[in-house]
Design a protein around this motif. Sequence first.
Motif: not given
Length: 239
Positions: A24-51
Motif C-alpha cells: 500500500t505504501g508504494f502507490e502512496r509515496w510514488r504519488r507524493i514523490y512524483g508530479t501528479t496532481a492526484e495528491v491531497n493537502k497533506v501529501q502535497r505538503d510532504i512532497r514540498v518538504g521532501h523536495q
Amino acid sequence: MTGTNTTDRGTDDKTIVRDYFNSTGFERWRRIYGTTAEVNKVQRDIRVGHQQTIDTVLAWLQADGVTTGQTICDVGCGVGSLSIPLAKSGARVFASDISEKMVGEAQARAQQELSNNSSVTFSVQDMDAIAGSYHTVICLDVLIHYPLADAVQTISRLAASSEERLILSFAPKTPLLTLLKKIGEFFPGPSKTTRAYQHTERDIVAALQAEGFAIRRQAMTSTRFYFSRVLEAVRERNA
C-alpha cells in the motif's frame, strides 16, 4: 512488544518497512514523490518538504564540486528523487532501497530522464548490507523508520563505506515535535505509514563522532507535516 530485545524490534521494523513500501505504501509515496496532481493537502505538503531536503543536499554537493566524477551511494533511494539529479550532475551513483517496487520505479524514471542511465546503478538491498567504498554516502528520510539503537548501528555501517562524507536526515526529537506527533499532526495515522521514530540531534551527532566524523553543515526542513533535520558530516581529517 513487551520482552523483545533491540535486534528483534529492528527486525520487526525492517519487515514492516519492506512490506509497506512493496504494497500500500508504494502507490502512496510514488504519488507524493512524483508530479501528479492526484495528491491531497497533506501529501502535497510532504512532497514540498521532501523536495526541499533534496535541494539542500544537492546545493551542498554542487557547491563543493562533489558531484562531478565522484562516487555517491544513495541508501534508501526510493523512486530516485536524489539519485537521478546526482547522475545528471555527473556523479557515479550507486542507489539502493529495501523495496523492490521502489527500485523498479526509480529505474523507470532514470530511463526516462537520463540520456546515459549507466551513470546510476540501482539495486534492491537492505541498508545494513551496503558494502564497498564511496566518496559520499547519503541516507535521507530513512532513520525515521528505526529506533535509536538500530539507527546508530546503521550509521556505523554507512560510515564504514564513506571515504569522506556522510549525509543523513532524521526526524528531530524536540518537545514541540513530540507533542505534534502525539496529537496526530506530525505524521499520517498508523494505517497509512510505518512506525515513526524521532531522534535527538545529540544522539545522531554522537553516533557520527564515534565513527570519526565531524559535522560540517546542518539544515532544517520544516513544513506543516514534514520535519527533517539534515546533517553533513566529514571525516575528521577533512574537517
